[in-house]
Design a protein around this motif. Sequence first.
Motif, PDB file in Angstrom:
ATOM      1  N   ARG A   1       0.845  -1.200   0.000  1.00  0.00           N
ATOM      2  CA  ARG A   1       0.000   0.000   0.000  1.00  0.00           C
ATOM      3  C   ARG A   1       0.880   1.250   0.000  1.00  0.00           C
ATOM      4  N   ASP A   2       0.588   2.177  -0.869  1.00  0.00           N
ATOM      5  CA  ASP A   2       1.407   3.363  -1.094  1.00  0.00           C
ATOM      6  C   ASP A   2       2.781   2.921  -1.617  1.00  0.00           C
TER       7      ASP A   2
ATOM      8  N   GLN B   1       5.179   4.064  -3.313  1.00  0.00           N
ATOM      9  CA  GLN B   1       6.378   4.893  -3.153  1.00  0.00           C
ATOM     10  C   GLN B   1       7.030   4.678  -1.789  1.00  0.00           C
TER      11      GLN B   1
ATOM     12  N   ARG C   1       1.161   3.218  10.200  1.00  0.00           N
ATOM     13  CA  ARG C   1       0.621   3.986   9.082  1.00  0.00           C
ATOM     14  C   ARG C   1      -0.908   3.960   9.086  1.00  0.00           C
ATOM     15  N   ASN C   2      -1.504   5.143   8.963  1.00  0.00           N
ATOM     16  CA  ASN C   2      -2.952   5.284   8.881  1.00  0.00           C
ATOM     17  C   ASN C   2      -3.653   4.724  10.118  1.00  0.00           C
TER      18      ASN C   2
ATOM     19  N   GLY D   1       1.970   7.292   8.166  1.00  0.00           N
ATOM     20  CA  GLY D   1       1.236   7.455   6.924  1.00  0.00           C
ATOM     21  C   GLY D   1       1.373   8.864   6.388  1.00  0.00           C
ATOM     22  N   ALA D   2       0.934   9.063   5.157  1.00  0.00           N
ATOM     23  CA  ALA D   2       1.118  10.350   4.487  1.00  0.00           C
ATOM     24  C   ALA D   2       0.405  11.493   5.206  1.00  0.00           C
TER      25      ALA D   2
END
Length: 294
Positions: A84-85, A87, A220-221, A251-252
């Motif tokens: 997931r994600d 990058q 993350r998230n 997470g982003a």
Amino acid sequence: MNDSGLNTSDMTHEVLAQLLAERTGQDLSPSRRWRVETALSALLRESDASTIDELVAKLTSPFGCPLSSRVADALLNNETYFFRDQQVFEVLAKSALPRLIAQRQDKRRLSIWCVGCSTGQEPLSLSMLLAERAAMLDGWQINIVATDVSHRAIDVARRGLYTPFEAQRGLGIDRMIRWFEEVDGRWKVSPRLLKPIRYQQHNALHAPPSGGPFDLVLCRNVLLYFDQATRQQVFSQIASSLADDGMLLLGAGETPVGQTARFTPAKDLTGFYRLGIPEARTEQLVATGISARG
């Protein structure tokens, strides 16, 4: 309308929000309420309730305790998929993991904690990255501790059995063929990938699981669903589990900046953080009125 001025729907959401917060620390914000009926639809059928209100009424009965756990579990967001994600995993593969491996050449041991691992796709993605570097890690001890507050998600992760849709999300055909076996219309993960992973039901607000200090923590998230005070508590628990030169990956949409001094951004790795000011030092600075950043 009752004496409190709340209609039944408002009262129902209050009970569900309190239940979720008590059992997981998560906040059932108004933006998440739209999925309550969908999330609880299976439990409605199983509990012979025709509405969410009836289901909540069962929670307040003397026999509601086992059901309470299942309701809280159903309200959790277990969205995940392999790599997931993309990058982020490219940075892990090309920069973060090689750096950690170089730093651990003397110990030849790598410990990773996946917080909020859901049904297992994230730790399995990590396990693939490491297995694909087997020559570099020959003779190493690799430990991946994967935790989630959801009993149901951990049960799925331990089985390592995924539907075609779940297996195909994020995986190329080469990796599917290499690391999975088709069994009765589902895809079963290779025992080699499962071997370094220890799945455990765990609340991120509690003391970290055994296996630390961790060289890398992925969270993350997860923090998105906590209020600021709860996020600070999670940061504190993660910081206590991390090796002095370890790294935290968020997470982003998540950051410790402005929320805690326990972590500071890694200068050359976006989304990664290193340990900042120790908690005792932070408390001292706050007590004296000095900025933790200064």
